[in-house]
Design a protein around this motif. Structure first.
Motif, PDB file in Angstrom:
ATOM      1  N   TRP A 125       0.840  -1.183   0.172  1.00  0.00           N
ATOM      2  CA  TRP A 125      -0.106   0.093   0.108  1.00  0.00           C
ATOM      3  C   TRP A 125       0.677   1.415   0.078  1.00  0.00           C
ATOM      4  N   GLN A 126       2.088   1.350   0.845  1.00  0.00           N
ATOM      5  CA  GLN A 126       2.830   2.375   0.863  1.00  0.00           C
ATOM      6  C   GLN A 126       4.323   1.948   1.323  1.00  0.00           C
ATOM      7  N   TRP A 164      -1.291   6.671   4.401  1.00  0.00           N
ATOM      8  CA  TRP A 164      -2.091   6.222   3.206  1.00  0.00           C
ATOM      9  C   TRP A 164      -3.457   5.410   3.721  1.00  0.00           C
ATOM     10  N   THR A 175      -5.996   8.309   3.685  1.00  0.00           N
ATOM     11  CA  THR A 175      -6.418   8.823   2.505  1.00  0.00           C
ATOM     12  C   THR A 175      -7.126   7.932   1.601  1.00  0.00           C
ATOM     13  N   ASN A 176      -6.964   6.695   1.860  1.00  0.00           N
ATOM     14  CA  ASN A 176      -7.619   5.625   0.988  1.00  0.00           C
ATOM     15  C   ASN A 176      -8.557   4.852   1.812  1.00  0.00           C
ATOM     16  N   SER A 206     -10.681   1.858   0.120  1.00  0.00           N
ATOM     17  CA  SER A 206     -10.014   0.573  -0.243  1.00  0.00           C
ATOM     18  C   SER A 206      -9.839  -0.196   0.725  1.00  0.00           C
TER      19      SER A 206
END
Length: 189
Positions: A94-95, A178, A181-182, A185
């Motif tokens: 993811w990040q 992350w 902001t996501n 998902s």
């Protein structure tokens, strides 16, 4: 409450005690139709105070003699199915923070996994930590990550990084950023 007990795979009494505690800590709000978590980051940070990757789980230390890229290939190709990668390697799904220096993997049987993955036991200099999870429910919440490697849920990965070795806490913060902001998902209803 029944749905929560089933999803968390805990006893009804434990679920009530935990909800009461979380409500007292202002980390959840009970409503007639369920429980609301107004600040999931605060809840995750509070959980990580009690849960610590290195102390809550049974850890064994290993060396992947051909390095982490070859180790990840071995994970993918060796046929072991009862595992979930966590820590830096999983967070990179993811990040990405920095190239991983070590791998943290939940397994049900460290000896079988280490044989299949060609690891060598060590007391010092480990680049792979195999962990028998204290709470096997984490396998049910794992999924496919990069290169079809099974990874733990992002909340589990974040908690493991918060309390993990080395630069884990810094990586946890990047992953939390992350996740913030996501949220759509990764977060389940």
């Amino acid at each position: 409450m029944r749905h929560l007990v089933e999803a968390a795979e805990v006893s009804t009494g434990s679920a009530y005690r935990v909800l009461k505690f979380l409500e007292q800590e202002a980390l959840i709000i009970r409503r007639s139709n369920g429980v609301v978590v107004p600040d999931w980051v605060a809840l995750l940070r509070r959980w990580s105070e009690d849960y610590q990757f290195l102390h809550t789980n049974t850890i064994t230390r290993w060396i992947a003699p051909r390095g982490l890229p070859a180790f990840l290939d071995d994970i993918r190709l060796a046929g072991v199915t009862d595992y979930a990668v966590t820590g830096s390697v999983a967070a990179a799904t993811w990040q990405s923070y920095a190239p991983p220096r070590s791998a943290m993997v939940f397994v049900t049987d460290p000896e079988t996994a280490s044989d299949a993955w060609r690891l060598r036991a060590t007391d010092t200099g480990a680049n792979v930590l195999l962990a028998v999870p204290a709470y096997p429910v984490l396998f049910a919440r794992s999924g496919k990550g990069f290169q079809d490697i099974r990874i733990a849920a992002p909340t589990q990965v974040a908690a493991d990084l918060m309390t993990g070795p080395g630069r884990g806490p810094s990586e946890a913060q990047e992953l939390l950023n992350w996740m913030g902001t996501n949220e759509q998902s990764w977060r389940r209803d």
